[in-house]
Each structure stands twice: as structure tokens, then as C-alpha cells.
Design an enzyme around this catalytic site. Structure first.
Site: not given
Ligand code: NAP
Length: 285
Positions: A108, A71
Site C-alpha cells: 500500500d 491485515k
Molecule cells: P480503517 O482502518 O477503517 O480507518 C478509517 C479511518 O477513517 C479511521 O481513522 C477512522 O476513524 C476514520 N473514519 C471512519 N469514519 C469516519 C467518519 N465518519 N468521520 C471521520 N473519520 C472517520 O480504513 P482504511 O483501511 O484505513 O481505509 C480508509 C479509506 O482508504 C477507505 O475509504 C478505503 O477504501 C481507502 N483505501 C484506498 C486504497 C487504495 O488503494 N486507493 C487502499 C486502502 C484504503 P476512527 O479511528 O475513529 O475509527
């Protein structure tokens, strides 16, 4: 509809892509509206991303989506960005232009806000909490700062440095200084006083994280709150279950998933996505 020599191609670029729901969404929409196009998921490794973007141009695709981990890294390969993609710092949708150039945008934020629209008045001047500071959190923060005027937006993240970086990046959208950063163990007051709580972490997601929640002190939830989980599989996460048990209004991530796809679909085809057909496809596969 059987593909013909006129069939247009839309692609998802990601690594991995095998579990993506986007092909089900867009192909159901093409089928329902009789649009002669097909949407395929392409597994593109990071080193091949530049070639894949050259391929999008050469093949004259109808459009493309971009997912993890591309992305941000796709940005230098594109010809232009919309202001929303620029502000979020990430692209999830590529829209080919009539002159053959590729425009990157981000749907998004629009997809996230769509299910919140009925609550917009309640959110004006409200306190909010976002768990996580990754790519999805960036779209959430952008939407909350531009669609409504929240009084406080507290980022609760396990890596406060990432949350601080996000806060710095959106400072130009935050003239009133609504964005604050709190560590997990210092966020109780913010959670209790929030009208909206958003989970933008993978905690609660099907698989290794399913039993987890971004906020385990469930007694902090109450009936004046909206609990919005971006996780969409399972439909009911521990976070949503515990918030709903304390009277909060639960919102699952499926509506955002369809919402971001609907906006991409509109940009590629000029048409409104057929929601009922898409939801049927998502629940039957
Ligand atoms: P990302 O860029 O990898 O970011 C994940 C975030 O969660 C980061 O801040 C990370 O912390 C934190 N995190 C990961 N594991 C953790 C843990 N064990 N404990 C506490 N914090 C944790 O992922 P993303 O793209 O933002 O996606 C995040 C979530 O949103 C996913 O579940 C994804 O499936 C969902 N999502 C849904 C949609 C939808 O259309 N519904 C769209 C986009 C994303 P760090 O910074 O420390 O790594």
C-alpha cells in the site's frame, strides 16, 4: 485463457470481498501477459483466517492479498514479514517463498507514493496533512516519512488517541519530530499551510459517506496544494471537487489501487503489470 491442470491460483482473503476490484485487475494482467493463473476472491471470516493461511501453504498458491479485517490479524499466521510490513504493522500481500514459507509484505505504501513521485521535489521539506489514522493512514505516513523528508505531517483524526498511537508507532522513522496530531476543530492552520492533503478516511466514498468530506472548510484549499483522496469510487469525491475548484491539483485513489496491485503482481510473477489493460478492465466492469 481457459484454466488447465497447470493453472496457478492467486487469492484475496477478506470479509467482505464481494465488491473488490482486485480480481478484475489481476485477471486482466494475467490475460494480457499470457500468464496461466487465475485470481479469485475468498470470503474468509475472522475465525477461519488461520485455516485459510494453512490452506495457502497446502495449495501452493502463486500469491495472496489480504484485506479488511485481516491485515493485522494475519501476522501471527505468517512465517516472516518484510521490514515495510513490520513498520506499518499490517500485511496486504503474501509472497510464497521457494522453501514453502509465507512472507507477508505491504504494497500500500508503494502504491500510495507512485502517483506522488512526479511531485517528490515539491514534497521535500513541505508541510502535509493526513485525515484519518486507520490502516491506510499507516501506509501513507510510512511512505511520507521514508520516500521524502516532509517538514511537518499533521494527523487530523476524529479519534486523536488512534492518531497518537500511530505517531508513537512511527516515532523511530521520524527523528526530526515531523508528526503532529490535531483534532478536527484545531487543524485550520495546518490545512492552509499544507502542500499535500491526503484523505485516508472513507468520507466521500460511494454509499452512505458520498456527500461527506474530511475537510468542509473548502476556502482553506488553494492552488499550491495537492489533494490526494484514497477513496477511488467515485473517481471524483467532494473533497477532490472542492479542492480542484480552489485550484489544487486533485489525485484520485484509483492510481494507488493499481499501484499496490502492480507491486504485488511484480513480487508474485517478476513482471511489470500491464497498466493500460488493467485500466481498461477497471473502467469496463
Ligand atoms: P480503517 O482502518 O477503517 O480507518 C478509517 C479511518 O477513517 C479511521 O481513522 C477512522 O476513524 C476514520 N473514519 C471512519 N469514519 C469516519 C467518519 N465518519 N468521520 C471521520 N473519520 C472517520 O480504513 P482504511 O483501511 O484505513 O481505509 C480508509 C479509506 O482508504 C477507505 O475509504 C478505503 O477504501 C481507502 N483505501 C484506498 C486504497 C487504495 O488503494 N486507493 C487502499 C486502502 C484504503 P476512527 O479511528 O475513529 O475509527
Amino acid at each position: 485463457m481457459t484454466p488447465t491442470a497447470q493453472t496457478r491460483l492467486a487469492l484475496l482473503l477478506g470479509d467482505p470481498v464481494a465488491h473488490s476490484r482486485s480480481p478484475a485487475i489481476h485477471n486482466a494482467a494475467f490475460e494480457e501477459l499470457g500468464i496461466d493463473a487465475v485470481y479469485l476472491a475468498a470470503h474468509v471470516r475472522p475465525d477461519d483466517l488461520g485455516d485459510a493461511v494453512v490452506g495457502l501453504r497446502a495449495l501452493g498458491v502463486l500469491g495472496a492479498n489480504v484485506t479488511i479485517p485481516h491485515k493485522q490479524s494475519i501476522i501471527p499466521h505468517l512465517d516472516a514479514l518484510t521490514p515495510v510490513a513490520e513498520a506499518i504493522g499490517a500485511v496486504n500481500t503474501v509472497v510464497p517463498q521457494p522453501d514453502g514459507t509465507l512472507l507477508g509484505t505491504n504494497t500500500d505504501a508503494a502504491g500510495f507514493f507512485e502517483p506522488l513521485r512526479p511531485y517528490a521535489e515539491r514534497l521535500d521539506g513541505a508541510e502535509t496533512v493526513v485525515f484519518g489514522a486507520g490502516g491506510a493512514a499507516r501506509a501513507v505516513v510510512y511512505a511520507l516519512l521514508t520516500e521524502v523528508r516532509v517538514a511537518r505531517l499533521t494527523l487530523v483524526a476524529r479519534s486523536p488517541a488512534n492518531a497518537e498511537a500511530l505517531a508513537d508507532d512511527v516515532a523511530h522513522l521520524d527523528p526530526l519530530g515531523a508528526v503532529a496530531v490535531r483534532a478536527d476543530d484545531d487543524a485550520s492552520e495546518a490545512v492552509q499551510s499544507a502542500t499535500l492533503l491526503v484523505n485516508a478516511t472513507p468520507l466521500g466514498m460511494h454509499g452512505a459517506h458520498e456527500a461527506e468530506t474530511p475537510w468542509s472548510a473548502a476556502a482553506d484549499f488553494h492552488a499550491a496544494q495537492i489533494a490526494y483522496d484514497l477513496v477511488y469510487a467515485p473517481a471524483e469525491t467532494r473533497f477532490l471537487r472542492e479542492a480542484a475548484a480552489h485550484g489544487a491539483t486533485p489525485l484520485g485513489g484509483m492510481a494507488m489501487l493499481v499501484g499496490q496491485a502492480a507491486e504485488a503482481f511484480r513480487l508474485w510473477t517478476g513482471q511489470t503489470i500491464p497498466h493500460a489493460a488493467v485500466l481498461r478492465a477497471l473502467t469496463s466492469t
